[in-house]
Scaffold this active site. Structure first.
Site, mmCIF file in Angstrom:
data_model
loop_
_atom_site.group_PDB
_atom_site.id
_atom_site.type_symbol
_atom_site.label_atom_id
_atom_site.label_comp_id
_atom_site.label_asym_id
_atom_site.label_seq_id
_atom_site.Cartn_x
_atom_site.Cartn_y
_atom_site.Cartn_z
ATOM 1 N N ALA A 31 5.843 -75.443 -4.174
ATOM 2 C CA ALA A 31 6.254 -74.069 -4.484
ATOM 3 C C ALA A 31 5.686 -73.544 -5.795
ATOM 4 O O ALA A 31 4.989 -72.522 -5.831
ATOM 5 C CB ALA A 31 7.781 -73.993 -4.500
ATOM 6 N N ALA A 32 5.973 -74.215 -6.903
ATOM 7 C CA ALA A 32 5.543 -73.710 -8.205
ATOM 8 C C ALA A 32 4.029 -73.762 -8.341
ATOM 9 O O ALA A 32 3.398 -72.793 -8.783
ATOM 10 C CB ALA A 32 6.212 -74.505 -9.324
ATOM 11 N N GLU B 37 -2.297 -83.173 -5.519
ATOM 12 C CA GLU B 37 -1.005 -83.426 -4.886
ATOM 13 C C GLU B 37 -0.973 -84.884 -4.440
ATOM 14 O O GLU B 37 -1.869 -85.347 -3.737
ATOM 15 C CB GLU B 37 -0.821 -82.486 -3.689
ATOM 16 C CG GLU B 37 0.290 -82.852 -2.724
ATOM 17 C CD GLU B 37 1.657 -82.949 -3.373
ATOM 18 O OE1 GLU B 37 2.363 -83.941 -3.091
ATOM 19 O OE2 GLU B 37 2.006 -82.050 -4.165
ATOM 20 N N SER C 184 2.838 -76.720 0.159
ATOM 21 C CA SER C 184 3.614 -75.501 0.434
ATOM 22 C C SER C 184 4.508 -75.600 1.667
ATOM 23 O O SER C 184 4.221 -75.027 2.713
ATOM 24 C CB SER C 184 2.668 -74.298 0.590
ATOM 25 O OG SER C 184 2.069 -73.985 -0.634
ATOM 26 N N CYS D 163 14.095 -77.002 1.725
ATOM 27 C CA CYS D 163 15.481 -76.689 2.063
ATOM 28 C C CYS D 163 15.741 -76.705 3.568
ATOM 29 O O CYS D 163 16.892 -76.753 4.002
ATOM 30 C CB CYS D 163 15.871 -75.327 1.485
ATOM 31 S SG CYS D 163 15.780 -75.265 -0.324
ATOM 32 N N ASP E 115 10.575 -77.684 -10.502
ATOM 33 C CA ASP E 115 11.594 -78.732 -10.649
ATOM 34 C C ASP E 115 11.336 -79.671 -11.820
ATOM 35 O O ASP E 115 12.247 -80.382 -12.239
ATOM 36 C CB ASP E 115 11.672 -79.569 -9.365
ATOM 37 C CG ASP E 115 12.232 -78.793 -8.187
ATOM 38 O OD1 ASP E 115 12.539 -77.592 -8.353
ATOM 39 O OD2 ASP E 115 12.343 -79.379 -7.089
ATOM 40 N N TYR F 210 31.407 -49.491 2.171
ATOM 41 C CA TYR F 210 32.694 -49.682 2.855
ATOM 42 C C TYR F 210 32.639 -49.094 4.250
ATOM 43 O O TYR F 210 32.230 -47.955 4.475
ATOM 44 C CB TYR F 210 33.838 -49.010 2.085
ATOM 45 C CG TYR F 210 35.057 -48.765 2.957
ATOM 46 C CD1 TYR F 210 35.812 -49.848 3.431
ATOM 47 C CD2 TYR F 210 35.417 -47.487 3.353
ATOM 48 C CE1 TYR F 210 36.900 -49.645 4.271
ATOM 49 C CE2 TYR F 210 36.516 -47.272 4.181
ATOM 50 C CZ TYR F 210 37.243 -48.354 4.644
ATOM 51 O OH TYR F 210 38.319 -48.156 5.472
ATOM 52 N N TRP G 130 38.746 -51.582 -1.235
ATOM 53 C CA TRP G 130 38.424 -52.341 -2.447
ATOM 54 C C TRP G 130 37.813 -53.677 -2.014
ATOM 55 O O TRP G 130 38.462 -54.476 -1.339
ATOM 56 C CB TRP G 130 39.677 -52.600 -3.293
ATOM 57 C CG TRP G 130 40.202 -51.376 -3.969
ATOM 58 C CD1 TRP G 130 41.233 -50.587 -3.538
ATOM 59 C CD2 TRP G 130 39.726 -50.789 -5.175
ATOM 60 N NE1 TRP G 130 41.444 -49.556 -4.403
ATOM 61 C CE2 TRP G 130 40.522 -49.651 -5.433
ATOM 62 C CE3 TRP G 130 38.705 -51.112 -6.071
ATOM 63 C CZ2 TRP G 130 40.326 -48.827 -6.533
ATOM 64 C CZ3 TRP G 130 38.513 -50.297 -7.179
ATOM 65 C CH2 TRP G 130 39.311 -49.168 -7.400
ATOM 66 N N ARG H 95 40.731 -56.435 -10.324
ATOM 67 C CA ARG H 95 41.998 -55.738 -10.572
ATOM 68 C C ARG H 95 43.092 -56.735 -10.984
ATOM 69 O O ARG H 95 43.895 -56.432 -11.857
ATOM 70 C CB ARG H 95 42.410 -54.968 -9.317
ATOM 71 C CG ARG H 95 41.501 -53.799 -8.976
ATOM 72 C CD ARG H 95 41.884 -53.172 -7.648
ATOM 73 N NE ARG H 95 43.097 -52.359 -7.762
ATOM 74 C CZ ARG H 95 43.660 -51.741 -6.731
ATOM 75 N NH1 ARG H 95 43.116 -51.832 -5.522
ATOM 76 N NH2 ARG H 95 44.747 -51.027 -6.897
#
Length: 449
Positions: A10-11, A32, A38, A42, A281, A426, A434, A442
């Site tokens: 990734a990086a 590598e 790549s 996950c 990482d 909403y 809310w 609240r």
């Protein structure tokens, strides 16, 4: 200029792509130590249970794509073992041939990732004992596991173990989990973790807390896990007790390291040595709430840091804005979301803190069966300033929406009062008038009053 990048995931490849897309006339070389570039780490638990059809689906780009389409020189099975920072040369070994190699650079990016921790357990080399970090790891587990594999033992109570528990139960395995501490998912406070424990047991996962693994027994394959409290028969073991940054090859260079051996970087991904950068990482991440460096190895951070490193390496300055520690996990029927600080973390940093916890629904209480899909939401905040410090949400629906709103609020240093002012969406199928976040805010307001 000649750029060398150590690490092809990734990086590293995010940086490489920024270099080739935003500059011309440069040479980009990557090393590598594995064979795959790549890929989505996950997704590995979901490949094991078939949710992801093939490990090939996890690969974003292959080495030949980087070579042929973007002109990036890729070297698989090449492990860098030493860096001469004064002469600007990297040294290493071709793992396929055993031959040594060396390459000079103008600027260097260390994106070497992290490796699973495996303590010196007795007989840890028995067949059937695995860690899970790479595609070959996942493929080895899948190849080893068959219909005779009935009992699987997970060691460690972090995210990988939780994801693997769900994955394995879904394909009919009996799962036991051994954790030397007193809870799963230590990023959560204990009261929230208790919800995870209950759900795990409801799904048939046997939890063993307060046990430390000491070793294994078996002729050639693992048959028993030995702990300080007894033994557990098993057909397969997956150890997931954490990772350590792959930075040992930088020992002796004088590069500054921090938490867990991660390389310290500034906002521009620069290390303490000129023309050497680090990302992902193997590097630190600045935590905006803690206001100090941290080490939270996640793919989101690796991609961002890699992009920023690549731009800075070609003198296009861009600063990394830091993290707030956001994560989310699917665990059977629950979603576990956390961002910012827990009460435990706030206490360890000697910050004044208080918290409120509420039970709410993801939709209007009167809508359909929303009462069946409740969530538990916890806000941690500074009782003196009301500034938000963090939040934890566990439930079945609507968790991702709320945790991302809260992460945004933390990024902008908002208070519980300001949460009440947010114009959130909403409609009865999606929310109450809310939002649960505002309901918690609240409650915090009433407490202060």
């Amino acid at each position: 200029m000649k750029f060398i990048i150590i690490g092809g995931d990734a990086a590293g490849m995010s940086a490489a792509m920024q270099i080739v897309r935003n500059s011309t006339g440069n040479e980009v070389i990557t090393f590598e130590r594995g064979s795959i570039y790549s890929y989505g780490q996950c997704g590995l638990p979901y490949a094991i249970n078939g949710e992801v059809k093939s490990t090939e689906d996890l690969i974003a780009r292959k080495p030949e794509t980087f070579e042929e389409k973007y002109g990036i020189r890729t070297n698989t099975y090449h492990e860098v073992t030493k860096v001469d920072c004064e002469k600007k040369i990297v040294f290493g070994t071709n793992l396929q041939t055993g031959e040594a190699f060396e390459e000079s650079y103008d600027r260097l990016l260390i994106a070497s990732g992290a490796s699973p921790v495996l303590p010196p357990w007795e007989n840890k080399d028995l067949d059937g004992i695995f860690s899970l970090k790479t595609i070959p790891d996942a493929e080895a587990i899948m190849e080893y596991m068959n219909d005779d594999t009935k009992d699987v033992t997970l060691i460690g109570g972090g995210y990988i173990s939780l994801e693997m528990a769900e994955s394995l139960v879904s394909i009919g395995k009996r799962v036991s989990l051994i954790e030397r501490g007193d809870q799963l998912a230590k990023i959560f406070d204990w009261d929230m973790a208790a919800l995870i424990h209950t759900h795990a047991e409801e799904k048939g996962v046997q939890l063993h807390f307060g046990e430390s693994v000491e070793g294994f027994e078996g002729d050639t394959t693992v048959e028993t896990v030995l702990t300080d409290k007894g033994s557990h028969e098993t057909d397969l073991v997956i150890a997931a007790i954490g990772v350590v940054p792959n930075t040992a090859f930088m020992d002796g260079t004088g590069v500054s390291k921090s938490i867990n051996g991660a390389i310290s970087v500034n906002r521009f991904m620069e290390t303490s040595i000129k023309d050497i950068y680090a990302a992902g990482d193997c590097a630190t991440q600045y935590h905006r709430i803690k206001q100090r460096d941290d080490h939270i190895p996640l793919g989101t951070h690796a991609n961002k840091q890699g992009q920023i490193a690549g731009l800075n390496m070609i003198d296009q300055p861009k600063a990394f804005q830091g993290i707030v520690g956001t994560s989310i996990l699917k665990f059977f029927d629950l979603t576990l979301g956390k961002t910012g600080l827990s009460e435990r973390e706030a206490a360890s940093l000697h910050l004044p803190y208080d918290s409120v916890t509420i039970e709410s629904t993801h939709a209007a209480g009167y809508y359909a069966d929303s009462r069946k899909d409740t969530m538990t939401l916890k806000l941690v905040y500074n009782p003196e300033t009301l500034q938000l410090l963090g939040g934890q949400i566990i439930g079945k629906k609507g968790i991702d929406k709320r945790i991302d709103v809260l992460a945004t609020a933390l990024y902008h240093e908002m208070t519980t009062e300001q949460l009440l002012d947010l114009d959130l969406s909403y409609a009865p199928p999606y929310n109450s008038v809310w939002d649960p976040l505002q309901q918690a805010a609240r409650k915090a307001k009433r407490r202060k009053a």
